[in-house]
Structures are given as structure tokens and as C-alpha cells.
Design an enzyme around this catalytic site. Sequence first.
Site, PDB file in Angstrom:
ATOM      1  N   ILE A   1      -1.714   3.476  -1.643  1.00  0.00           N
ATOM      2  CA  ILE A   1      -1.603   3.808  -3.077  1.00  0.00           C
ATOM      3  C   ILE A   1      -0.191   3.311  -3.613  1.00  0.00           C
ATOM      4  O   ILE A   1       0.690   3.709  -3.075  1.00  0.00           O
ATOM      5  CB  ILE A   1      -2.058   5.248  -3.634  1.00  0.00           C
ATOM      6  CG1 ILE A   1      -3.268   5.728  -2.987  1.00  0.00           C
ATOM      7  CG2 ILE A   1      -1.736   5.375  -5.205  1.00  0.00           C
ATOM      8  CD1 ILE A   1      -3.506   7.223  -3.010  1.00  0.00           C
TER       9      ILE A   1
ATOM     10  N   LYS B   1       3.209   2.832  -4.878  1.00  0.00           N
ATOM     11  CA  LYS B   1       4.652   3.629  -5.286  1.00  0.00           C
ATOM     12  C   LYS B   1       4.498   5.154  -4.552  1.00  0.00           C
ATOM     13  O   LYS B   1       4.680   6.136  -5.205  1.00  0.00           O
ATOM     14  CB  LYS B   1       5.125   3.837  -6.721  1.00  0.00           C
ATOM     15  CG  LYS B   1       4.767   2.399  -7.437  1.00  0.00           C
ATOM     16  CD  LYS B   1       5.488   1.319  -6.759  1.00  0.00           C
ATOM     17  CE  LYS B   1       7.156   1.341  -7.044  1.00  0.00           C
ATOM     18  NZ  LYS B   1       7.513   0.275  -6.083  1.00  0.00           N
ATOM     19  N   THR B   2       3.927   5.163  -3.268  1.00  0.00           N
ATOM     20  CA  THR B   2       3.940   6.386  -2.692  1.00  0.00           C
ATOM     21  C   THR B   2       4.711   6.441  -1.269  1.00  0.00           C
ATOM     22  O   THR B   2       4.290   7.326  -0.439  1.00  0.00           O
ATOM     23  CB  THR B   2       2.567   6.964  -2.396  1.00  0.00           C
ATOM     24  OG1 THR B   2       1.842   5.758  -1.493  1.00  0.00           O
ATOM     25  CG2 THR B   2       1.803   6.989  -3.641  1.00  0.00           C
TER      26      THR B   2
ATOM     27  N   ARG C   1      -1.564  -3.325   5.770  1.00  0.00           N
ATOM     28  CA  ARG C   1      -0.814  -4.498   5.119  1.00  0.00           C
ATOM     29  C   ARG C   1      -0.299  -5.342   6.011  1.00  0.00           C
ATOM     30  O   ARG C   1      -0.124  -6.762   5.935  1.00  0.00           O
ATOM     31  CB  ARG C   1       0.056  -4.061   4.002  1.00  0.00           C
ATOM     32  CG  ARG C   1       0.878  -5.105   3.458  1.00  0.00           C
ATOM     33  CD  ARG C   1       1.924  -4.308   2.548  1.00  0.00           C
ATOM     34  NE  ARG C   1       2.727  -5.296   1.654  1.00  0.00           N
ATOM     35  CZ  ARG C   1       3.425  -4.600   0.729  1.00  0.00           C
ATOM     36  NH1 ARG C   1       3.646  -3.426   0.557  1.00  0.00           N
ATOM     37  NH2 ARG C   1       4.170  -5.334   0.039  1.00  0.00           N
TER      38      ARG C   1
ATOM     39  N   HIS D   1      -4.098  -3.831  -2.207  1.00  0.00           N
ATOM     40  CA  HIS D   1      -3.947  -2.287  -2.736  1.00  0.00           C
ATOM     41  C   HIS D   1      -5.525  -1.759  -2.811  1.00  0.00           C
ATOM     42  O   HIS D   1      -5.816  -1.010  -3.752  1.00  0.00           O
ATOM     43  CB  HIS D   1      -3.259  -1.788  -3.962  1.00  0.00           C
ATOM     44  CG  HIS D   1      -1.592  -1.868  -3.527  1.00  0.00           C
ATOM     45  ND1 HIS D   1      -1.013  -0.932  -2.777  1.00  0.00           N
ATOM     46  CD2 HIS D   1      -0.765  -2.888  -3.809  1.00  0.00           C
ATOM     47  CE1 HIS D   1       0.232  -1.150  -2.776  1.00  0.00           C
ATOM     48  NE2 HIS D   1       0.400  -2.243  -3.361  1.00  0.00           N
TER      49      HIS D   1
END
Length: 363
Positions: A87, A89-90, A132, A142
Site C-alpha cells: 500500500i 506510503k506505508t 517489487r 501497487h
Amino acid sequence: MKKIGMCSLRGWKGVLGRKLFVFATILFAASIVYFYIDFPLRVTNRVLNNGIGEDDFYNYEDTSQKENEKAISFNKSSNDVIVFVHIQKTAGTTFEKFLVRYQQSLPCKCQAHKKRCNCGRNASNETWLFSRYSTGWVCGLHADFTELVVNSCVQRVLDKQAGHKKRRNYFYTTFLRNPTDRFISEFRHVQRGATWISSKHVCNGKPASVNDLPTCFDPRIGWEGVSLEEFISCPYNLAFNRQTRMLSNLSLVGCYEHLKKPSYEQDKIMMESAKENLRNMAFFGIKERMDDSQFYFENTFGMKFSRKMSVWGKSKSNDTVLTDSQLAYIQNVNKLDWELYEYAVQLFDERVSHLRRKRRIRR
Ligand SMILES: *[C@@H]1O[C@H](CO)[C@@H](O)[C@H](O)[C@H]1NC(C)=O
Ligand SMILES: *[C@@H]1O[C@H](CO)[C@@H](O)[C@H](O)[C@H]1NC(C)=O
Ligand SMILES: *[C@@H]1O[C@H](CO)[C@@H](O)[C@H](O)[C@H]1NC(C)=O
Ligand SMILES: *[C@@H]1O[C@H](CO)[C@@H](O)[C@H](O)[C@H]1NC(C)=O
Ligand SMILES: *[C@@H]1O[C@H](CO)[C@@H](O)[C@H](O)[C@H]1NC(C)=O
């Protein structure tokens, strides 16, 4: 004379009306502050008190009993695969880097100046890590739970790489973050030029069309330099409740329908689905709790990192200054994520203390 009398009467009424209006406005502002600002603060306090809350989200004993039964055992040499749901920006990038670079029990083979590493098992050369920096974004940029699991993309891709259909055990993992901080971080990233426009948003077997999922900006131009006001006023902004949406089975709610026609019932279904999928994950980290996340991961998978994620994962960007009303608004449009996050932190505390108990017993 009469006229003046009327005037002064109206004037008197006007003054009272204005006072009433000011009073009502203050009352309204105070209630916003109470619900949207004070509430998350209490949430944070509760989290600090080691997750013993009043709300009965789920039955703790039930869960830990179930956990005892199917204690996770990742078998490095068999058909077990770790899948990471990233997700935005985590701290997901930090975690993914650690998996391929600083993990020593089952090291990936990395080459200088190459982003991706080979995380093949040495017996079969098939990957044990879907992420990734190993497989790449083979299920789309994503990709979310709906794309990876519900639409069986992981299974399909790995079967294709193996050259035949095969049974595997998938260990799903993810990272979560304080929803307001995550949202602001996403805003800043978009402001710097990110759009994730190439995400496919596959649901019910096909990518979302422009009709299903309108964009907030002209795709030829992008959204770089967007103001916060503009960013938060686009109803189709996928930053809203991103964590809940990306962890839920969107087939249950007609894919992206809820963005066009918000509905309390669908929000509830999506929320329950996200919680269930989270519960079923072998591991999930919490960005605010990097040391505990590392402990949870290492002790679940029997793997060890050679460095501390908490040192690595410091946020680079500096703070965005928000007004109280902007902050209240952002918290309000991420209400589902706040509920999920609160739930996740409690579950996280349960699992971490469960692992610590187990370790003490083993010694
Ligand atoms: C792991 O899998 C391999 C190959 O399938 C098997 O030989 C081995 O016994 C398994 N190890 C454990 C601890 O289950
Ligand atoms: C698998 O790889 C590890 C590390 O690269 C190595 O130590 C081990 O001997 C290899 N095992 C086999 C069966 O090739
Ligand atoms: C394993 O896969 C990598 C990458 O696909 C390849 O370069 C390598 O030659 C393969 N090794 C074996 C033993 O098949
Ligand atoms: C997702 O929801 C659909 C529709 O109810 C269902 O058929 C499917 O089994 C669900 N998939 C998962 C992985 O939960
Ligand atoms: C914050 O951003 C400004 C402008 O981009 C920059 O000049 C400053 O050094 C940054 N401060 C920190 C602490 O990063």
C-alpha cells in the site's frame, strides 16, 4: 418615528440573531474538534495503553486460540511463498528492500545497479518472494488484494514462471500506517509528481475503465503541484481510505461503485472484508512500530535482518502544516482507514505479545 422604532427593533433582533449565530458556530466548531480531533487522540492513547480498549472488535481469546492451532511455519525449501501487498506510503519500500538485501536466512541474489534480485530457491529456482524487488510489479503497480488474490494474479504469474500449475502456500503480508500521516504523505508524493496512473485496478476479472473510476486530473498533464484543497476535494481520490480499499475484496461491493455512490452498507462490507483479510495475513507491520514489526516478522518466518528497519525507515519529507479544519476534514474522509488502523494495532499488539510469550517459553 414609527419607522425608526421598527428599525431599532429589527436592529435589536439582528444583534440577538448574530449572537445566536456566533454561539451556534462555536458549538459546531467545538463538536468537530471533539469528534475528529479529540477522537483520534484518544485512539492513540488507547494504543499506547497496550491495546486494551473498550470496543469489542473481535474476541481475543478466540483469535489466539486459533493462532495456537495453526502456528505459522514457513518452509524455506518447499512450496511456500511470501506475498507482499504494498500500500502506498506505508514504509512498504523499506520492508521490500530489507527482504531482498538484508535478510540472511534465505538470501536473494542481488547484482549491483539492478533493482530486482533473484529470490529463487536453490533447489527449484522458483521464487519464494512475490514483491517489487523480486518479481517486480507483475500484477500491476501497487496491486491490491483484489488483484493479487481475488483475481488470482499471483497464482497465475507464478504458474506461468514455473511452466505448470502448482499448489503453493501463500503467506500474505502488508504494512499499515497512521491514516492521516499516510494521506498527507501521499498528497506530498502526488504534489511531487506521482500519479500511479498505470495501476490497473483489476476487479471482477477486468481493469477498471475511466467510467468506473474517473481520474481527478488530466492524465496527459498529471497532478504535479496540486494544492491540498484541490487534492481533498476530488471525490474519486483513491488516497481516501486507501488502506481499507486495498485490503478488501472489492467484488463484494461492486468494485469501485462506492466512489460514485457512497453507501453506508457498502462501507461496512468493505470494512469487514479488510479486517478479515488482515486477520488472515501471516504478517503485517505498522509503520509507527518498526522495532516490533521487525520482531513480529523475524519470529514468524524464522528469518533475520542484518539491520534495523527502524533506523532505515525514517521519513524524508518535512511536515506539511495543516489548519485544524483541514486536519479534521482529512480525518473524516479517512474514517474507514482509522477504524481499520485501530483494529490492526490491537491485533498487532496481541500477536507481538503472543510471540514474546512463546519465545520466553522456548528458552
Ligand atoms: C519442508 O519441505 C521439504 C520439501 O517439501 C520437506 O522435505 C521438509 O520436510 C519440510 N520441512 C518441514 C519442517 O516441514
Ligand atoms: C542453497 O544456497 C545456500 C546459500 O546460497 C547454500 O549455502 C546452500 O548450500 C545451497 N543448497 C543447495 C542444496 O544448493
Ligand atoms: C535461476 O533463475 C535465474 C533468473 O531467472 C537464472 O538466471 C538462473 O540461471 C537460474 N538458475 C538455474 C539453476 O536454473
Ligand atoms: C471475493 O468475493 C467474491 C464475491 O462474493 C467471492 O466469490 C470470492 O470468493 C471472494 N474472494 C476472496 C478471496 O475472498
Ligand atoms: C523542508 O523543506 C524546505 C523547502 O523544500 C527545505 O528548504 C528544508 O530544508 C526542509 N527541512 C527539512 C528539515 O527537511
